[in-house]
Enzyme design. Sequence first.
Site, PDB file in Angstrom:
ATOM      1  N   LYS A 122      67.610  31.226  50.621  1.00 55.50           N
ATOM      2  CA  LYS A 122      66.552  30.412  49.685  1.00 55.50           C
ATOM      3  C   LYS A 122      66.435  32.541  49.389  1.00 55.50           C
ATOM      4  CE  LYS A 122      64.934  26.144  48.389  1.00 55.50           C
ATOM      5  NZ  LYS A 122      65.360  25.734  49.471  1.00 55.50           N
TER       6      LYS A 122
HETATM    7  C1  LIG Z   1      65.401  25.177  49.878  1.00 56.91           C
HETATM    8  C2  LIG Z   1      66.831  24.210  50.939  1.00 56.91           C
HETATM    9  C3  LIG Z   1      67.655  23.075  50.328  1.00 56.91           C
HETATM   10  C4  LIG Z   1      67.500  22.354  48.480  1.00 56.91           C
HETATM   11  O1  LIG Z   1      67.951  23.294  47.418  1.00 56.91           O
HETATM   12  P1  LIG Z   1      68.013  23.005  46.252  1.00 56.91           P
HETATM   13  O2  LIG Z   1      68.631  24.270  45.609  1.00 56.91           O
HETATM   14  O3  LIG Z   1      66.836  22.643  45.865  1.00 56.91           O
HETATM   15  O4  LIG Z   1      69.303  22.265  45.551  1.00 56.91           O
HETATM   16  C5  LIG Z   1      68.898  22.976  51.078  1.00 56.91           C
HETATM   17  N1  LIG Z   1      68.369  23.679  52.061  1.00 56.91           N
HETATM   18  C6  LIG Z   1      68.220  24.038  52.893  1.00 56.91           C
HETATM   19  C7  LIG Z   1      68.009  24.610  53.878  1.00 56.91           C
HETATM   20  C8  LIG Z   1      66.655  24.840  51.582  1.00 56.91           C
HETATM   21  O5  LIG Z   1      66.058  25.730  51.955  1.00 56.91           O
END
Ligand SMILES: *Cc1c(COP(=O)(O)O)cnc(C)c1O
Length: 478
Positions: A122
């Site tokens: 993210k």
């Molecule tokens: C947020 C997150 C996900 C899921 O991602 P999406 O875009 O919501 O599908 C998967 N793995 C980790 C480590 C995350 O922080």
Amino acid sequence: MGRGFCKIKTLKYVSTRGQAPTLPFDEVLLTGLARDGGLYLPEIWPRFSNADLKHLSRLPYTELAIQIMTPFIGNVISHDDFSSMVEDTYRNFQHPSVAPLKLLDHNQWILELFHGPTLAFKDYPLQLVGRLFAHVLKKKGQKATIVGATSGDTGSAAIEACRDKNLIEVFMLHPAGRVSDVQRRQMTTVQSANIHNIALEGTFDDCQDMVKSLFSDKVFRRKHHLSTVNSINWARILAQAVYYFWSALALGAPYRKVIFSVPTGNFGNVFAGYAARRMGLQIEKFIVASNANDILTRFFETGQMSVTEVIPTLSPSMDIQISSNFERLLYEYYKQDGKAVAKVMEQFRRKGLVSFGKGRWKAISRLFEGQRVEDNAIKDAIFKVYQETGEILDPHTAVGVVASQKALTNKNNLVISLATAHPAKFPDAIQEATGIRPALPPHLNDLFQRKESYLTLPNDFESVREFIATTLENGSKA
Ligand SMILES: *Cc1c(COP(=O)(O)O)cnc(C)c1O
């Protein structure tokens, strides 16, 4: 900079529900959710030709990011400003190539997306989104209040992206006692005047409902310029499309097609891959990897989408039932018919059950394959990969890797599994699987000595709203 690709002067964005005004990039950034409840998408998709892709494959990450995103920004941010924001963003990442690829096994690659400040993918979009917010707000002479709910990773990434930015106040709600110590400390040890952590006495769903209630209070929303940085925000999706190009080009696109395996919660990351494909990247297929919260797998199996209870797993950032970004995909498969999308989404909200027609289900299933991976298989995989290669996969990454091994694809195809978090974010699960407790990287190794600040509040709308209002009023007087 060399040549510009896909020149489009004023790219506008439309809502998936067709009833909100079309907006330019900067408005879409600040708005988040469209006024009709839909999500924003570009009115047309800029496309890169094979000749463009050949040229792009020679660029380092930052320059590639600028080239991929520029056609989507239009003239609302100057090219120089945008380029320096992108350069600033990825300069601070911990790996020289920003997003390194590693060979795991024959034709099986992982793309490491955990070299940003908070150790999850993210950071790749949010570090840029924080800068874009600050830039656009300053230009418009506005302020924004970002209110969010987090089960862990989103909160720390958003806080780290917005800290010390004086036109943004952040109120982040996490469920008290229900996030890991590492995750909580990554949020609560950020000492910045504009960051406010709230531990809500409730579950993650209560936090999300609280945020929704705050947004539904129209007067409050307008007065304080409420905004969001979760994956309904288009700018996040756009920034994530970059690493699909980056990795596919590094492994031979446009001459070679690749498959991506994506550990999935809100479908934001998968949709970013779909966006890259819409822009001309050669992607054969997406493996949509879920943990026991398998609403998407069940959809691919049956053609029906139905809500069940959330089950806690070893991959908590994927413990989600309603994948909000799936609506963006539906809009595409409903051929940009916003009214039809609004109708099925309304039905889904009312009944918790919906299907989109057999033809559409079949068409979606040609490009996407759902795979469910349970906790036992995750632990086994973490152990096995560690034994065989010395690599430690975090539990989310392991979901994607196992899913790619289970998938019904020709083993001669190249598969890239997205490594979405650093294993040290989930030390308990890793220790259980391997006996080893992974160390935090150097920039975080004093995390447990840092001072925490957060306020615990009851799961009560008036208390939360009152706290936010008072904090904002005191802040603006200072
Ligand atoms: C947020 C997150 C996900 C899921 O991602 P999406 O875009 O919501 O599908 C998967 N793995 C980790 C480590 C995350 O922080």
